[in-house]
Every structure is written in C-alpha cells, then in structure tokens.
Design a protein around this motif. Structure first.
Motif, PDB file in Angstrom:
ATOM      1  N   ALA A  26     -18.750  -2.362  27.574  1.00 23.90           N
ATOM      2  CA  ALA A  26     -19.295  -1.988  26.922  1.00 23.90           C
ATOM      3  C   ALA A  26     -18.903  -2.270  25.325  1.00 23.90           C
ATOM      4  CB  ALA A  26     -19.446  -0.314  26.257  1.00 23.90           C
ATOM      5  N   ASP A  27     -17.548  -2.800  24.826  1.00 25.57           N
ATOM      6  CA  ASP A  27     -17.310  -2.880  23.657  1.00 25.57           C
ATOM      7  C   ASP A  27     -17.959  -4.402  23.315  1.00 25.57           C
ATOM      8  OD1 ASP A  27     -16.438  -3.620  21.124  1.00 25.57           O
ATOM      9  OD2 ASP A  27     -14.319  -1.898  21.857  1.00 25.57           O
ATOM     10  N   GLU A  28     -18.962  -4.744  22.748  1.00 19.93           N
ATOM     11  CA  GLU A  28     -19.337  -6.001  22.287  1.00 19.93           C
ATOM     12  C   GLU A  28     -18.466  -6.997  21.555  1.00 19.93           C
ATOM     13  OE1 GLU A  28     -22.906  -6.816  20.773  1.00 19.93           O
ATOM     14  OE2 GLU A  28     -24.004  -5.730  21.945  1.00 19.93           O
ATOM     15  N   SER A  29     -16.921  -6.321  20.807  1.00 18.11           N
ATOM     16  CA  SER A  29     -16.300  -6.951  20.390  1.00 18.11           C
ATOM     17  C   SER A  29     -14.776  -6.894  21.328  1.00 18.11           C
ATOM     18  CB  SER A  29     -15.253  -6.041  19.135  1.00 18.11           C
ATOM     19  OG  SER A  29     -14.458  -4.720  19.642  1.00 18.11           O
ATOM     20  N   LEU A  30     -15.035  -6.490  22.877  1.00 10.71           N
ATOM     21  CA  LEU A  30     -14.129  -7.776  23.398  1.00 10.71           C
ATOM     22  C   LEU A  30     -14.660  -8.179  24.918  1.00 10.71           C
ATOM     23  CD1 LEU A  30     -12.333  -3.930  23.697  1.00 10.71           C
ATOM     24  CD2 LEU A  30     -11.497  -5.334  22.596  1.00 10.71           C
TER      25      LEU A  30
END
Length: 123
Positions: A26-30
C-alpha cells in the motif's frame, strides 16, 4: 525462551509477514522495488528471515543480503520505510515496543548490505 516462541512461533511469523506485505504494497513510495517481484517467493524468504531474526530455527536459505539487494538502488529512505512497516507489523502480532526495538536493533547492521544509494547530502 526466544521472541519467536514468545509471539507464537510460525503462525505469528506468517501473520506478521502478511501484515508487513499488505503495508508495503500500500506504500506508493516503495512501489518501484516491489512492483515486479514474485511476492510469494519474497514472502517465503521474509518468513524464514524473521524466524531466524526472532530466535527461531534457522530455516533461511536465501542469498546473502547484499547479493539479494545489490543493484536495486535502494535508498536510505526506502529502507527506513520498510523497517517502519516491519515494526508496525511486529507490534500488530503482539510484540511489545521493547521487543520490536530489540528486533530492529538486531537487523540494523543489515542496512549497509541493503542500501545502494545513501541519502543525498544537504547541498
């Protein structure tokens, strides 16, 4: 008794890894590091890694950390985000804050094996 035993062994590790990867996905930065990865294989490696990290039986047969992560361009920021997701996943399965701190401290030396791109210096 090890942390592995304290939290309930393999079932707790499986739950922690499931919670962990839901958070990471869910973490777009990853997304750049996890978008094209065989998640089933990664989950199996992560379960084995956490088992060993928490004092359970040594079932980890994955590559050395640098070999597995080298060349991926992993930044300090991405590493920190993954560690934060791991910490919350461990809290979610019942580890105390002190236990989580101990686990994170125990794996902290792996940063140099995983991070390819240190944070940019202030210019």
């Amino acid at each position: 008794m090890s942390l592995y035993d304290d939290i309930g062994g393999a079932p707790a590790i499986s739950l922690a890894v499931s919670v962990f990867y839901h958070r990471v996905a869910a973490d777009e930065s990853l997304a750049r590091w996890f978008g094209d990865v065989d998640i089933d294989r990664l989950v199996a490696h992560q379960r084995a890694f956490l088992t060993v990290a928490l004092g359970g039986p040594d079932v980890f047969t994955g590559r050395q950390m640098h070999a597995a992560h080298g060349g991926l361009g992993i930044t300090d920021e991405a590493y920190d985000a993954v560690i934060e997701h791991l910490a919350y996943a461990l809290l979610d399965v019942g580890l105390s804050h002190e236990q989580v701190t101990d686990v994170i401290a125990g794996i902290a030396p792996l940063r140099v094996e995983i991070v390819d791109e240190p944070a940019a210096a202030d210019a």
